[in-house]
Write a protein that holds these residues in place. Structure first.
Motif, PDB file in Angstrom:
ATOM      1  N   ASP A 146      25.939 -12.853 -35.419  1.00  0.00           N
ATOM      2  CA  ASP A 146      27.391 -12.911 -35.570  1.00  0.00           C
ATOM      3  C   ASP A 146      28.100 -12.293 -34.371  1.00  0.00           C
ATOM      4  O   ASP A 146      29.166 -12.763 -33.970  1.00  0.00           O
ATOM      5  CB  ASP A 146      27.799 -12.182 -36.854  1.00  0.00           C
ATOM      6  CG  ASP A 146      29.257 -12.406 -37.209  1.00  0.00           C
ATOM      7  OD1 ASP A 146      29.565 -13.416 -37.860  1.00  0.00           O
ATOM      8  OD2 ASP A 146      30.082 -11.559 -36.819  1.00  0.00           O
ATOM      9  N   VAL A 147      27.502 -11.263 -33.797  1.00  0.00           N
ATOM     10  CA  VAL A 147      28.085 -10.630 -32.603  1.00  0.00           C
ATOM     11  C   VAL A 147      28.212 -11.640 -31.468  1.00  0.00           C
ATOM     12  O   VAL A 147      29.124 -11.553 -30.641  1.00  0.00           O
ATOM     13  CB  VAL A 147      27.227  -9.422 -32.162  1.00  0.00           C
ATOM     14  CG1 VAL A 147      27.655  -8.916 -30.788  1.00  0.00           C
ATOM     15  CG2 VAL A 147      27.310  -8.298 -33.179  1.00  0.00           C
ATOM     16  N   CYS A 148      27.314 -12.617 -31.439  1.00  0.00           N
ATOM     17  CA  CYS A 148      27.306 -13.605 -30.352  1.00  0.00           C
ATOM     18  C   CYS A 148      28.423 -14.632 -30.470  1.00  0.00           C
ATOM     19  O   CYS A 148      28.669 -15.393 -29.532  1.00  0.00           O
ATOM     20  CB  CYS A 148      25.963 -14.336 -30.324  1.00  0.00           C
ATOM     21  SG  CYS A 148      24.540 -13.264 -30.041  1.00  0.00           S
ATOM     22  N   LYS A 149      29.079 -14.686 -31.619  1.00  0.00           N
ATOM     23  CA  LYS A 149      30.120 -15.695 -31.835  1.00  0.00           C
ATOM     24  C   LYS A 149      31.475 -15.160 -31.385  1.00  0.00           C
ATOM     25  O   LYS A 149      31.847 -14.031 -31.707  1.00  0.00           O
ATOM     26  CB  LYS A 149      30.182 -16.075 -33.313  1.00  0.00           C
ATOM     27  CG  LYS A 149      28.877 -16.643 -33.869  1.00  0.00           C
ATOM     28  CD  LYS A 149      28.986 -16.877 -35.369  1.00  0.00           C
ATOM     29  CE  LYS A 149      27.674 -17.378 -35.953  1.00  0.00           C
ATOM     30  NZ  LYS A 149      27.769 -17.541 -37.431  1.00  0.00           N
ATOM     31  N   ALA A 150      32.224 -16.008 -30.690  1.00  0.00           N
ATOM     32  CA  ALA A 150      33.553 -15.603 -30.212  1.00  0.00           C
ATOM     33  C   ALA A 150      34.466 -15.250 -31.376  1.00  0.00           C
ATOM     34  O   ALA A 150      35.317 -14.360 -31.270  1.00  0.00           O
ATOM     35  CB  ALA A 150      34.164 -16.711 -29.368  1.00  0.00           C
ATOM     36  N   ASP A 151      34.299 -15.948 -32.497  1.00  0.00           N
ATOM     37  CA  ASP A 151      35.127 -15.685 -33.675  1.00  0.00           C
ATOM     38  C   ASP A 151      34.341 -14.953 -34.755  1.00  0.00           C
ATOM     39  O   ASP A 151      34.649 -15.053 -35.944  1.00  0.00           O
ATOM     40  CB  ASP A 151      35.677 -16.992 -34.235  1.00  0.00           C
ATOM     41  CG  ASP A 151      34.557 -17.979 -34.604  1.00  0.00           C
ATOM     42  OD1 ASP A 151      33.388 -17.717 -34.227  1.00  0.00           O
ATOM     43  OD2 ASP A 151      34.862 -18.996 -35.257  1.00  0.00           O
ATOM     44  N   GLY A 152      33.301 -14.227 -34.355  1.00  0.00           N
ATOM     45  CA  GLY A 152      32.445 -13.543 -35.319  1.00  0.00           C
ATOM     46  C   GLY A 152      33.158 -12.410 -36.047  1.00  0.00           C
ATOM     47  O   GLY A 152      34.137 -11.837 -35.565  1.00  0.00           O
ATOM     48  N   PHE A 153      32.604 -12.057 -37.194  1.00  0.00           N
ATOM     49  CA  PHE A 153      33.161 -10.992 -38.020  1.00  0.00           C
ATOM     50  C   PHE A 153      32.715  -9.615 -37.528  1.00  0.00           C
ATOM     51  O   PHE A 153      33.467  -8.643 -37.575  1.00  0.00           O
ATOM     52  CB  PHE A 153      32.725 -11.198 -39.473  1.00  0.00           C
ATOM     53  CG  PHE A 153      33.004 -10.032 -40.371  1.00  0.00           C
ATOM     54  CD1 PHE A 153      34.289  -9.778 -40.834  1.00  0.00           C
ATOM     55  CD2 PHE A 153      31.988  -9.153 -40.755  1.00  0.00           C
ATOM     56  CE1 PHE A 153      34.559  -8.698 -41.656  1.00  0.00           C
ATOM     57  CE2 PHE A 153      32.244  -8.072 -41.571  1.00  0.00           C
ATOM     58  CZ  PHE A 153      33.539  -7.846 -42.031  1.00  0.00           C
ATOM     59  N   VAL A 154      31.462  -9.516 -37.038  1.00  0.00           N
ATOM     60  CA  VAL A 154      30.885  -8.219 -36.669  1.00  0.00           C
ATOM     61  C   VAL A 154      31.319  -7.838 -35.256  1.00  0.00           C
ATOM     62  O   VAL A 154      31.052  -8.569 -34.295  1.00  0.00           O
ATOM     63  CB  VAL A 154      29.345  -8.249 -36.751  1.00  0.00           C
ATOM     64  CG1 VAL A 154      28.763  -6.898 -36.334  1.00  0.00           C
ATOM     65  CG2 VAL A 154      28.892  -8.603 -38.161  1.00  0.00           C
ATOM     66  N   GLU A 155      31.958  -6.693 -35.122  1.00  0.00           N
ATOM     67  CA  GLU A 155      32.360  -6.189 -33.810  1.00  0.00           C
ATOM     68  C   GLU A 155      31.485  -5.027 -33.357  1.00  0.00           C
ATOM     69  O   GLU A 155      31.269  -4.841 -32.167  1.00  0.00           O
ATOM     70  CB  GLU A 155      33.830  -5.762 -33.838  1.00  0.00           C
ATOM     71  CG  GLU A 155      34.793  -6.924 -34.034  1.00  0.00           C
ATOM     72  CD  GLU A 155      36.239  -6.484 -33.950  1.00  0.00           C
ATOM     73  OE1 GLU A 155      36.490  -5.259 -33.953  1.00  0.00           O
ATOM     74  OE2 GLU A 155      37.129  -7.355 -33.893  1.00  0.00           O
ATOM     75  N   THR A 156      31.021  -4.211 -34.320  1.00  0.00           N
ATOM     76  CA  THR A 156      30.156  -3.076 -33.991  1.00  0.00           C
ATOM     77  C   THR A 156      28.928  -3.114 -34.890  1.00  0.00           C
ATOM     78  O   THR A 156      29.053  -3.215 -36.114  1.00  0.00           O
ATOM     79  CB  THR A 156      30.891  -1.739 -34.186  1.00  0.00           C
ATOM     80  OG1 THR A 156      32.077  -1.729 -33.391  1.00  0.00           O
ATOM     81  CG2 THR A 156      30.006  -0.573 -33.763  1.00  0.00           C
ATOM     82  N   LEU A 157      27.745  -3.046 -34.284  1.00  0.00           N
ATOM     83  CA  LEU A 157      26.480  -3.092 -35.031  1.00  0.00           C
ATOM     84  C   LEU A 157      25.601  -1.944 -34.582  1.00  0.00           C
ATOM     85  O   LEU A 157      25.408  -1.738 -33.379  1.00  0.00           O
ATOM     86  CB  LEU A 157      25.768  -4.425 -34.781  1.00  0.00           C
ATOM     87  CG  LEU A 157      24.334  -4.569 -35.328  1.00  0.00           C
ATOM     88  CD1 LEU A 157      24.308  -4.452 -36.840  1.00  0.00           C
ATOM     89  CD2 LEU A 157      23.730  -5.896 -34.871  1.00  0.00           C
ATOM     90  N   PHE A 158      25.073  -1.191 -35.536  1.00  0.00           N
ATOM     91  CA  PHE A 158      24.148  -0.091 -35.246  1.00  0.00           C
ATOM     92  C   PHE A 158      22.808  -0.440 -35.895  1.00  0.00           C
ATOM     93  O   PHE A 158      22.697  -0.524 -37.118  1.00  0.00           O
ATOM     94  CB  PHE A 158      24.685   1.227 -35.806  1.00  0.00           C
ATOM     95  CG  PHE A 158      23.963   2.442 -35.296  1.00  0.00           C
ATOM     96  CD1 PHE A 158      24.546   3.287 -34.359  1.00  0.00           C
ATOM     97  CD2 PHE A 158      22.677   2.760 -35.746  1.00  0.00           C
ATOM     98  CE1 PHE A 158      23.883   4.412 -33.880  1.00  0.00           C
ATOM     99  CE2 PHE A 158      21.997   3.870 -35.283  1.00  0.00           C
ATOM    100  CZ  PHE A 158      22.604   4.708 -34.344  1.00  0.00           C
TER     101      PHE A 158
END
Length: 478
Positions: free
Chosen positions: A157-169
């Motif tokens: 999802d991080v890879c999508k320009a319109d993705g929901f996830v902005e920060t992932l740990f």
């Protein structure tokens, strides 16, 4: 001599898949003297990887060209000298797998014809290579299952320009795919044409570059370069502990990213709540999005991993052998690869097909039969390896061997038992934060491949094999 090497390369190109051949074999330079084949790679890491993964295949190909038995050949693997690196080479494409070394590579390591940077910004002060980071791993190579599906879905999802996830740990024990996942994101963004500017590095590399900037009195330029990124891939954030200035800089960078809709992925051996020596504000921002721990692969996943690795090793792995290995090896992914590599080497050496009987012989080196290791097993073996007593480990002594012994116990107990960090510390009269500091210190030496790191690696390997630790369950919080 070169004609002989070209013939050997041609055989290898026909035997190997295109990707592994282009990455690991095509850039190699070689000299041949009699029955000695000297292979020169761009880095020590590449030399080691070439030897560990492809030596049997290279030996067989060379034996055909040199008209001798494979066992009669002497193969030598080494990194190129600085002078050799500066000389023209045929389309080099081998890179070190770590983010730190990929970004720190000198200009001479980069192909002269490398195209200009297109949207991806490797960290560093001039003079730094203009080439973008090279990512070795993709999502296609990643085996997804119940133990990691949340982390993989969030990373995609991080890879999508319109993705929901902005920060992932992403947190996990060593060897479960954190770097693979981070590099898969980098590769997807690199190939996607989105134009996202990506910074990819380890926390230790970030620290090193910051120190360099301070010494060159160029901190502002350093900060400006980082604040151009749209996506940050920062590995091993636990290395930031105790470094207040670096933490402040990272906090400002993360705030800037998040304020303008940028994206970030952080990886660590520890969960955010366990990073007690990080600034509370920084921890809050690191964990502001999705927290995705990754556990050990299930048996079904291990079976699929083994089959994929077998294809990359150019070996046929019978289904019954894959089932046997997947059932016996409950350790990390590196353990699966190491066992399969040994099995493939033995089969080629003996000129036999891989069989369950051969697999059982190799398995004796990797997994104890029905062994359930515990704290006492770990401590006893560490004491034996380092020549220490339990009293010395529990003491306040700061002698090097005592510190190394304690840190080794911390690392193995974290990796192979269900003890919490606090419980591990209590057993050696240490605090929760001391355990984290000890594990981080040991991981740093392993990553640097220093003489101490190699000593620790040998000790870990010996202990794990003798105690059957590879078959032990890992803590759910790891």
């Amino acid at each position: 001599m070169q004609e002989q090497w070209q013939k050997i390369r041609k055989i290898l190109e026909n035997l190997m898949e295109a990707g592994p051949y282009k990455v690991w074999v095509a850039p190699v330079q070689a000299t041949i003297e009699g029955r000695t084949l000297r292979l020169s790679t761009v880095s020590a890491f590449a030399a080691r990887r070439l030897r560990e993964q492809f030596e049997p295949l290279i030996r067989e190909a060379a034996a055909v060209v040199l008209e001798c038995e494979p066992s009669a050949l002497t193969l030598e693997f080494a990194a190129q000298t600085a002078a050799a690196k500066a000389a023209p080479a045929p389309a080099p494409s081998v890179e070190d797998g770590s983010a730190a070394q990929a970004l720190a590579a000198p200009v001479a390591d980069m192909p002269a014809a490398m195209p200009a940077q297109q949207g991806l910004l490797p960290l560093g002060l001039a003079p730094m290579p203009k080439a973008r980071p090279r990512f070795r791993f993709s999502f296609d190579d990643f085996v997804v299952g119940s133990s990691n599906e949340m982390a993989v879905a969030a990373a995609r999802d991080v890879c999508k320009a319109d993705g929901f996830v902005e920060t992932l740990f992403v947190s996990s024990a060593p060897g479960l795919g954190k770097t693979h996942l981070a590099q898969a994101v980098g590769l997807t963004l690199q190939q996607g044409g989105e134009g996202a500017r990506v910074g990819y590095l380890t926390a230790e590399e970030l620290t090193s570059r910051f120190v360099q900037a301070v010494r060159q009195r160029d901190v502002e330029s350093f900060r400006e370069q980082m604040h151009q990124w749209d996506v940050l891939l920062l590995e091993d954030v636990h290395f930031l502990q105790g470094k207040e200035k670096i933490q402040e800089m990272v906090l400002n960078l993360v705030k800037s990213l998040q304020s303008r809709g940028g994206r970030a992925i952080f990886t660590s051996t520890f969960t955010p709540r366990e990073l007690s020596r990080l600034d509370s504000q920084l921890v809050s921002h690191l964990s502001a999005g999705i927290l995705a721990p990754m556990e050990r692969p299930t048996q079904e996943m291990r079976r699929e991993i083994l089959q994929r690795k077998a294809r990359s090793f150019q070996v046929m792995l019978p289904d019954e052998v894959g089932e046997l290995l997947a059932g016996r090896l409950n350790g990390d992914i590196r353990q699966l690869e190491a066992c399969l590599n040994n099995l493939a080497f033995k089969a080629r050496l003996l000129h036999k097909r891989i069989s369950p009987e051969m697999a059982l012989e190799v398995l004796q080196q990797f997994a104890g039969a029905e062994t359930v290791p515990d704290w006492d097993d770990i401590v006893a073996l560490v004491c034996k390896i380092y020549g220490l007593s339990l009293r010395q480990l529990e003491s306040r002594s700061r002698r090097q061997e005592c510190v190394m012994g304690r840190n080794t116990i911390f690392y193995l107990a974290r990796k192979h038992t269900d003890l919490s960090l606090a419980e591990i510390g209590d057993r050696l009269n240490r605090t929760h934060s001391s355990v984290i500091k000890g594990i981080t210190s040991l991981e740093r030496e392993l990553a640097r491949e220093s003489s101490k790191g190699r000593q620790i690696a040998r000790a870990l390997d010996l202990i794990e094999r003798n105690a059957g630790l590879n078959a032990a369950p890992r803590a759910a919080s790891a």
